[in-house]
Scaffold this motif. Sequence first.
Motif, PDB file in Angstrom:
ATOM      1  N   HIS A 139      29.759  57.391  23.558  1.00  0.00           N
ATOM      2  CA  HIS A 139      30.443  56.696  24.650  1.00  0.00           C
ATOM      3  C   HIS A 139      31.881  56.354  24.283  1.00  0.00           C
ATOM      4  O   HIS A 139      32.769  56.430  25.126  1.00  0.00           O
ATOM      5  N   TYR A 140      32.105  55.953  23.027  1.00  0.00           N
ATOM      6  CA  TYR A 140      33.459  55.632  22.556  1.00  0.00           C
ATOM      7  C   TYR A 140      33.634  56.137  21.129  1.00  0.00           C
ATOM      8  O   TYR A 140      32.677  56.216  20.359  1.00  0.00           O
ATOM      9  N   SER A 141      34.881  56.456  20.804  1.00  0.00           N
ATOM     10  CA  SER A 141      35.281  56.702  19.426  1.00  0.00           C
ATOM     11  C   SER A 141      36.571  55.921  19.206  1.00  0.00           C
ATOM     12  O   SER A 141      36.968  55.109  20.043  1.00  0.00           O
ATOM     13  N   SER A 142      37.224  56.149  18.079  1.00  0.00           N
ATOM     14  CA  SER A 142      38.517  55.497  17.846  1.00  0.00           C
ATOM     15  C   SER A 142      39.359  56.381  16.942  1.00  0.00           C
ATOM     16  O   SER A 142      38.848  57.291  16.279  1.00  0.00           O
ATOM     17  N   LEU A 143      40.653  56.126  16.941  1.00  0.00           N
ATOM     18  CA  LEU A 143      41.593  56.948  16.177  1.00  0.00           C
ATOM     19  C   LEU A 143      41.955  56.247  14.873  1.00  0.00           C
ATOM     20  O   LEU A 143      42.415  55.105  14.881  1.00  0.00           O
ATOM     21  N   ASN A 144      41.755  56.950  13.760  1.00  0.00           N
ATOM     22  CA  ASN A 144      42.073  56.438  12.432  1.00  0.00           C
ATOM     23  C   ASN A 144      43.005  57.404  11.712  1.00  0.00           C
ATOM     24  O   ASN A 144      43.152  58.558  12.113  1.00  0.00           O
ATOM     25  N   TYR A 145      43.609  56.933  10.630  1.00  0.00           N
ATOM     26  CA  TYR A 145      44.567  57.760   9.907  1.00  0.00           C
ATOM     27  C   TYR A 145      43.899  59.030   9.357  1.00  0.00           C
ATOM     28  O   TYR A 145      44.494  60.108   9.371  1.00  0.00           O
ATOM     29  N   LYS A 146      42.648  58.911   8.908  1.00  0.00           N
ATOM     30  CA  LYS A 146      41.944  60.104   8.426  1.00  0.00           C
ATOM     31  C   LYS A 146      41.781  61.132   9.540  1.00  0.00           C
ATOM     32  O   LYS A 146      41.817  62.342   9.298  1.00  0.00           O
ATOM     33  N   ASP A 147      41.583  60.650  10.775  1.00  0.00           N
ATOM     34  CA  ASP A 147      41.460  61.569  11.908  1.00  0.00           C
ATOM     35  C   ASP A 147      42.767  62.318  12.136  1.00  0.00           C
ATOM     36  O   ASP A 147      42.768  63.518  12.432  1.00  0.00           O
ATOM     37  N   VAL A 180      41.112  66.281   3.453  1.00  0.00           N
ATOM     38  CA  VAL A 180      40.193  65.541   4.319  1.00  0.00           C
ATOM     39  C   VAL A 180      39.131  66.466   4.893  1.00  0.00           C
ATOM     40  O   VAL A 180      37.940  66.176   4.841  1.00  0.00           O
ATOM     41  N   THR A 181      39.575  67.595   5.441  1.00  0.00           N
ATOM     42  CA  THR A 181      38.658  68.564   6.064  1.00  0.00           C
ATOM     43  C   THR A 181      38.907  69.942   5.460  1.00  0.00           C
ATOM     44  O   THR A 181      40.017  70.465   5.536  1.00  0.00           O
ATOM     45  N   ARG A 182      37.867  70.508   4.883  1.00  0.00           N
ATOM     46  CA  ARG A 182      38.033  71.780   4.164  1.00  0.00           C
ATOM     47  C   ARG A 182      37.961  72.997   5.074  1.00  0.00           C
ATOM     48  O   ARG A 182      38.626  74.001   4.830  1.00  0.00           O
ATOM     49  N   HIS A 183      37.137  72.913   6.128  1.00  0.00           N
ATOM     50  CA  HIS A 183      36.876  74.106   6.930  1.00  0.00           C
ATOM     51  C   HIS A 183      37.145  73.834   8.415  1.00  0.00           C
ATOM     52  O   HIS A 183      36.825  72.771   8.936  1.00  0.00           O
ATOM     53  N   PHE A 184      37.719  74.808   9.070  1.00  0.00           N
ATOM     54  CA  PHE A 184      38.030  74.749  10.499  1.00  0.00           C
ATOM     55  C   PHE A 184      37.445  75.985  11.171  1.00  0.00           C
ATOM     56  O   PHE A 184      37.264  77.004  10.514  1.00  0.00           O
ATOM     57  N   PRO A 185      37.140  75.912  12.486  1.00  0.00           N
ATOM     58  CA  PRO A 185      37.356  74.846  13.470  1.00  0.00           C
ATOM     59  C   PRO A 185      36.546  73.591  13.131  1.00  0.00           C
ATOM     60  O   PRO A 185      35.497  73.661  12.487  1.00  0.00           O
ATOM     61  N   TYR A 235      30.895  57.738   5.996  1.00  0.00           N
ATOM     62  CA  TYR A 235      30.169  58.813   5.326  1.00  0.00           C
ATOM     63  C   TYR A 235      31.015  60.093   5.451  1.00  0.00           C
ATOM     64  O   TYR A 235      32.206  60.076   5.136  1.00  0.00           O
ATOM     65  N   ASP A 236      30.443  61.195   5.932  1.00  0.00           N
ATOM     66  CA  ASP A 236      31.216  62.441   6.073  1.00  0.00           C
ATOM     67  C   ASP A 236      31.587  62.709   7.535  1.00  0.00           C
ATOM     68  O   ASP A 236      32.151  63.753   7.851  1.00  0.00           O
ATOM     69  N   LEU A 237      31.279  61.772   8.428  1.00  0.00           N
ATOM     70  CA  LEU A 237      31.551  61.978   9.850  1.00  0.00           C
ATOM     71  C   LEU A 237      33.038  62.208  10.089  1.00  0.00           C
ATOM     72  O   LEU A 237      33.886  61.450   9.607  1.00  0.00           O
ATOM     73  N   GLY A 238      33.360  63.275  10.821  1.00  0.00           N
ATOM     74  CA  GLY A 238      34.742  63.554  11.166  1.00  0.00           C
ATOM     75  C   GLY A 238      35.564  64.147  10.044  1.00  0.00           C
ATOM     76  O   GLY A 238      36.744  64.475  10.230  1.00  0.00           O
ATOM     77  N   MET A 239      34.961  64.299   8.871  1.00  0.00           N
ATOM     78  CA  MET A 239      35.665  64.897   7.741  1.00  0.00           C
ATOM     79  C   MET A 239      35.232  66.355   7.591  1.00  0.00           C
ATOM     80  O   MET A 239      35.962  67.263   7.942  1.00  0.00           O
ATOM     81  N   THR A 285      35.819  69.194  14.513  1.00  0.00           N
ATOM     82  CA  THR A 285      36.001  68.060  15.414  1.00  0.00           C
ATOM     83  C   THR A 285      36.213  66.796  14.590  1.00  0.00           C
ATOM     84  O   THR A 285      35.299  66.372  13.876  1.00  0.00           O
ATOM     85  N   PRO A 286      37.405  66.172  14.638  1.00  0.00           N
ATOM     86  CA  PRO A 286      37.624  64.915  13.906  1.00  0.00           C
ATOM     87  C   PRO A 286      36.880  63.763  14.566  1.00  0.00           C
ATOM     88  O   PRO A 286      36.197  63.921  15.583  1.00  0.00           O
ATOM     89  N   GLY A 287      37.065  62.578  13.995  1.00  0.00           N
ATOM     90  CA  GLY A 287      36.476  61.365  14.552  1.00  0.00           C
ATOM     91  C   GLY A 287      35.518  60.700  13.591  1.00  0.00           C
ATOM     92  O   GLY A 287      34.326  60.990  13.617  1.00  0.00           O
ATOM     93  N   ILE A 288      36.029  59.809  12.738  1.00  0.00           N
ATOM     94  CA  ILE A 288      35.174  59.176  11.726  1.00  0.00           C
ATOM     95  C   ILE A 288      34.390  57.996  12.298  1.00  0.00           C
ATOM     96  O   ILE A 288      33.608  57.378  11.573  1.00  0.00           O
ATOM     97  N   ASP A 289      34.604  57.703  13.589  1.00  0.00           N
ATOM     98  CA  ASP A 289      33.885  56.606  14.257  1.00  0.00           C
ATOM     99  C   ASP A 289      33.229  57.105  15.531  1.00  0.00           C
ATOM    100  O   ASP A 289      33.807  57.918  16.256  1.00  0.00           O
TER     101      ASP A 289
END
Length: 332
Positions: free
Chosen positions: A42-50, A60-65, A95-99, A67-71
């Motif tokens: 329903h909601y997420s938020s924007l952080n520097y890691k994102d 932060v993220t090794r492989h692409f494509p 944890y590893d969410l969004g990373m 989806t960011p979003g650590i929350d």
Amino acid sequence: MKANNSIFKAFRVEEVDSTFKTSIKDMAVSPLNEDEIRVKVHYSSLNYKDALSASGNKGVTRHFPHTPGIDAVGIIEESSSDAWQIGDQVIVTSYDLGMNTDGGFAEHITVPAHWAVKLPETLTMKDAMIYGTAGLTAGMSVLRLTQLVKPEDGKVVVSGATGGVGALSVAILNKLGYTVVAITGKESESDFLKAQGASEILLRNDIENFDKKPLLKPLFAGGIDTVGGVILENIIKATQSMGAVTSCGNVASPKLDLTVFPFILRGVTLIGIDSQNYPMNYRTEVWNNLASDWKISQLEDIATEITLKQVDEKIQLMLKGQLKGRTVIKIR
């Protein structure tokens, strides 16, 4: 339980010819593995890691494509775990969410069941994401600091005070009766910081240019540092006997140039804060505190609500240091 074949939207980052491009894509849900849950976000938020992940930062993220979003916060719509039922409202952060696991900038997330925390009954989903990882980190910092420093001991300093962790730390400490000194590089935001509960404003340039002595005049009973580098060095050197300082960030620098004198001559305690893998029992305690005794009345005042379509614009502002407070993303 079998997953359905519904399509959902996600903010995707793709690597094309060594450049990184973002867009909103249609994605298909996939079957759950054992002990996983699928959450309708329903909601997420924007952080520097994102912002770093969306920019293609391979640290932060090794492989692409990707989806960011650590929350993320939402309602469980599928579960292969006995710990959670369909319809449970949960918060998933860090944890590893969004990373390296697709994150909260999407209508659905699929994560290990043990990453989820029950949404406290007195907290709305939007409130939970105004807090997000920033609030969890601020809460961890406050929890550890208050174990050693009491309001009557003296002033407590918070660095990076217009950022998410900093602004929430200022507000929570003020609610708990502490006299808060807020450090910022943005003199124009003094009114914003005072509205959060800061009693004094200390400009970043001033604390960066304190004397280069191994010990400074004791100014603070304790502190919450979110930036690292010379600011953390000088907070430690200016902390009084038996004071404590928490450290949770390194945007200024990961390095410290210190002697041991603050620690062996004044007994100062430096406390590291690791929000990514913080034990679940402490996470639950912090979230319950944020929903009750620590809940700040002006929570909405530090938040800006956006949609997925506005994420890219806000990421660019964040990378330039031009955002303040918290940016909440309404997914549904």
